[in-house]
Design a protein around this motif. Structure first.
Motif, mmCIF file in Angstrom:
data_model
loop_
_atom_site.group_PDB
_atom_site.id
_atom_site.type_symbol
_atom_site.label_atom_id
_atom_site.label_comp_id
_atom_site.label_asym_id
_atom_site.label_seq_id
_atom_site.Cartn_x
_atom_site.Cartn_y
_atom_site.Cartn_z
ATOM 1 N N VAL A 168 0.841 -1.192 0.000
ATOM 2 C CA VAL A 168 0.000 0.000 0.000
ATOM 3 C C VAL A 168 0.876 1.241 0.000
ATOM 4 C CG1 VAL A 168 -0.185 0.008 2.526
ATOM 5 C CG2 VAL A 168 -1.905 1.189 1.168
ATOM 6 N N LEU A 169 0.454 2.224 -0.770
ATOM 7 C CA LEU A 169 1.081 3.539 -0.766
ATOM 8 C C LEU A 169 0.182 4.480 0.028
ATOM 9 C CD1 LEU A 169 3.482 5.220 -1.903
ATOM 10 C CD2 LEU A 169 1.942 5.939 -3.730
ATOM 11 N N VAL A 170 0.738 5.085 1.062
ATOM 12 C CA VAL A 170 -0.018 5.945 1.975
ATOM 13 C C VAL A 170 0.432 7.384 1.792
ATOM 14 C CG1 VAL A 170 -0.559 6.420 4.387
ATOM 15 C CG2 VAL A 170 -0.197 4.056 3.626
ATOM 16 N N ARG A 171 -0.522 8.303 1.616
ATOM 17 C CA ARG A 171 -0.210 9.719 1.453
ATOM 18 C C ARG A 171 -0.937 10.535 2.517
ATOM 19 N NH1 ARG A 171 -2.420 11.772 -3.831
ATOM 20 N NH2 ARG A 171 -4.105 12.720 -2.632
ATOM 21 N N GLY A 172 -0.234 11.498 3.099
ATOM 22 C CA GLY A 172 -0.844 12.334 4.120
ATOM 23 C C GLY A 172 0.157 13.359 4.632
ATOM 24 N N PRO A 173 -0.153 14.115 5.663
ATOM 25 C CA PRO A 173 -1.386 14.028 6.442
ATOM 26 C C PRO A 173 -2.478 14.952 5.906
ATOM 27 C CG PRO A 173 0.119 15.546 7.495
ATOM 28 C CD PRO A 173 0.828 15.046 6.258
ATOM 29 N N TYR A 174 -3.719 14.581 6.169
ATOM 30 C CA TYR A 174 -4.884 15.427 5.917
ATOM 31 C C TYR A 174 -5.686 15.481 7.212
ATOM 32 C CZ TYR A 174 -3.589 14.651 1.054
ATOM 33 O OH TYR A 174 -2.896 14.590 -0.136
#
Length: 327
Positions: A156-162
């Motif tokens: 999994v590719l995780v993008r953040g923070p929001y």
């Protein structure tokens, strides 16, 4: 006495401000960066227009300090628990700085397979942060979320923070030693966990009304009870949960200081209707269920119409949920 919530950008004066919207005069807060001739932002913090101009100067000097961007972690997840047929609790490690920035209620991330194109990203609220590990709950119903678990995939590719996962965040941040009613149904349960931790840390007492919702299971009751929360499980939020809330609102001498609604928009509007029927007006924080594609306010998929006939980008803007026009 509670003050009316003012509309404010969740990223204001953060490392991500000024954001991409300022480049095209679509800033959600700065009047000048909306293309207007006068300054009327009523903001006492660092000037957003000044920050934008300073960033441009640094870039013209050839500095390596580029505009801050969201962080990405390419990682591997494990299925901690299969909650229901299409509902899974996942855990995975991320960059330490990303984990630290997500350790707050209302935080969310975008997820996809690393090998998939960017439009496979979908938003997921963060339920827990422990050291550098995140826990999230996903439903594999749509093509994006189903793709993540297909073919026994674990990458999994995780993008953040929001951060704008909760409308009315200032009410949660500023209530101390109060009485809170937390109403959580279905997929509203994961965001209810960090909200509860935040409220308890500030000396509040919390009563939770929990319903299984469409996923068919209450899975946070034991954890909340262990924290000292008074938990009431109901078979249906619509049939029994709203009745339990009505009983609480009927006791005018012991009204809660804040209601938190974690669940679908129908639940939020049901709580508003229950307050109106009881003749009370209490602040309500509510989970953000708006469709999101980019998380940066660029695509416009998250725009909602308010009662003042303005459109707000709900991935960025903090406001009172009750100001939205009911669909």
């Amino acid at each position: 006495m509670w003050n009316k919530l003012s509309i404010k950008c969740i990223d204001i004066n953060s490392p991500y401000c000024p954001c991409l919207l300022s480049q095209t005069n679509h800033c959600t807060f700065c009047s000048h960066l909306k293309g207007e001739p006068v300054c009327d932002c009523n903001w006492s913090g660092v000037c957003i227009l000044y920050e934008k101009q300073w960033q441009q100067k640094k870039q013209s000097w050839g500095s390596d300090a580029d505009r801050p961007v969201r962080l990405e972690s390419d990682t591997e997840f494990i299925i901690k628990q299969k909650i229901a047929e299409h509902t899974y609790l996942l855990e995975f490690g991320v960059l330490p700085e990303l984990a630290q920035s997500l350790d707050k209620c209302g935080a969310f991330i975008f997820m996809r397979r690393p090998s998939d194109q960017h439009f496979y990203h979908f938003p997921v609220g963060v339920m827990k942060v422990s050291e550098n590990k995140l826990q999230v709950v996903i439903e594999t119903l749509g093509p994006k979320s189903s793709r993540l678990l297909a073919d026994d995939n674990k990458q999994v590719l995780v993008r953040g923070p929001y951060y704008n996962g909760i409308f009315g965040q200032p009410w949660i941040d500023n209530v101390d030693n109060g009485k809170i009613v937390l109403i959580a149904g279905g997929m509203g349960q994961p965001p209810a966990v960090p909200i509860t931790h935040k409220l308890l840390k500030k000396g509040n007492s919390v009563k939770a009304i929990l319903a299984p919702g469409k996923i068919g299971k209450v899975f946070i009751a034991e954890e909340l009870a262990a924290l000292g929360v008074q938990v009431q499980e109901v078979a249906s939020m619509r049939q029994f949960g709203m009745h339990a809330l009505a009983e609480i609102l009927a006791d005018k001498d012991r009204l809660p200081d804040l209601i938190v609604s974690a669940g679908p928009d129908d639940q939020h509007y049901g709580i508003i209707a229950a307050m109106q029927a009881s003749g009370v007006n209490l602040p309500m924080a509510a989970t953000n269920n708006t469709t999101m594609c980019c998380g940066e306010g660029i695509c416009g998929s998250c725009e909602r119409l308010t009662k003042s006939n303005s459109r707000v980008r709900t991935c960025k803007v903090q406001t009172d949920f009750g100001q939205f026009i009911q669909d």
